[in-house]
Design an enzyme around this catalytic site. Structure first.
Site, short mmCIF file in Angstrom:
data_model
loop_
_atom_site.label_atom_id
_atom_site.label_comp_id
_atom_site.label_asym_id
_atom_site.label_seq_id
_atom_site.Cartn_x
_atom_site.Cartn_y
_atom_site.Cartn_z
N SER A 161 0.85 -1.18 0.00
CA SER A 161 0.00 0.00 0.00
C SER A 161 0.88 1.23 0.00
CB SER A 161 -0.90 0.02 1.24
OG SER A 161 -1.59 1.25 1.34
N TYR A 173 -2.80 -0.41 10.49
CA TYR A 173 -2.86 -0.97 9.14
C TYR A 173 -1.65 -0.52 8.33
CZ TYR A 173 -4.35 -1.54 4.28
OH TYR A 173 -4.40 -1.86 2.95
#
Length: 253
Positions: A161, A173
């Protein structure tokens, strides 16, 4: 926890495999589903895993290509299930050319509008499954797939990501995806002399179910990331495409 994947669709009277065989974890929605559709459209064989049997069955009904698709119920962070999914894929199609570690998610406390940090207001009970899926899951897939990928001179694709490249404060996250960035280079160093490629794909804002209440206006569709994965899989023999960061125009971080 289910420790052996359940084959929900094997097809019948399938002809011998002629395209690449690709296993995608978390392949029933979002980027995983878009990648499966893309690869099936290009004539490849695709195995997809998912945790929800009903959702997996619905995806298989929708995507078609019953002779070239395999659906397996498996938990990404479960070693026995992951290893069995890889074995079932090879048994069904005869080889494995790529393993795409796509399964992963952000826990629900990452979406609270009234908090900027899960470390201040998050729920620790939600964190362990996310960390296991996002970090342990790709490592388990790599371990299970490497012997087969060495034979095929194949590739591991890890979904990272942008927030794993540019860390986001108070965001666990983000830290899990930072770990995936490190795992990709660690894995590349380990397997490149064995003829295996490793590609890290870092998506920016994507319009998927990841967002509660709707994605940001600039978010791109998961099909854009699927194209990047397809590009990595199409590299010529001997070429290792290592990192692809893909953002929508308008994303500033």
């Amino acid at each position: 926890m289910n420790t052996s994947p359940h084959d929900t669709r094997t097809g019948s009277g399938a002809s011998p495999a002629t395209g690449k065989t690709v296993l995608i974890t978390g392949g029933t929605s979002g980027i995983g589903a878009a990648t499966a559709r893309l690869l099936l459209g290009r004539g490849h064989q695709v195995a997809v895993t998912g945790r929800d049997p009903g959702r997996l069955e619905s995806f298989l009904d929708e995507v078609g290509h019953a002779d070239r698709v395999l659906g397996l119920v498996a938990e990404a962070a479960d070693w026995d299930a992951t290893n069995a999914a890889v074995a079932a894929t090879v048994d069904r199609f005869g080889a494995l050319d790529a393993a795409v570690a796509n399964a992963g998610y952000a826990s629900a406390d990452h979406f609270r509008a009234d908090s900027d940090s899960v470390f201040d207001d998050g729920d620790p009970e939600l964190w362990a499954p996310m960390v296991l899926a996002n970090v342990l899951g790709p490592a388990l897939l790599a371990k299970a797939a490497l012997p087969h990928l060495e034979r095929s001179h194949g590739r591991v694709v890890l979904l990272g990501s942008v927030v794993g490249v540019k860390n986001s404060p108070g965001n666990l996250y983000s830290a899990t995806k930072w770990a995936v960035v490190g795992l990709a280079e660690n894995l590349r160093l380990h397997v490149t002399t064995r003829g295996i490629g490793v590609t890290l794909v870092n998506p920016g804002l994507i319009d998927t179910a990841f967002w509660e209440g709707g994605a940001p206006p600039v978010a791109m569709g998961p099909e854009a990331v699927a194209e990047a994965i397809g590009f990595a899989l199409d590299q010529p023999a001997g070429v290792d495409l290592n990192t692809v960061t893909i953002r929508p125009v308008g994303q500033t971080i």
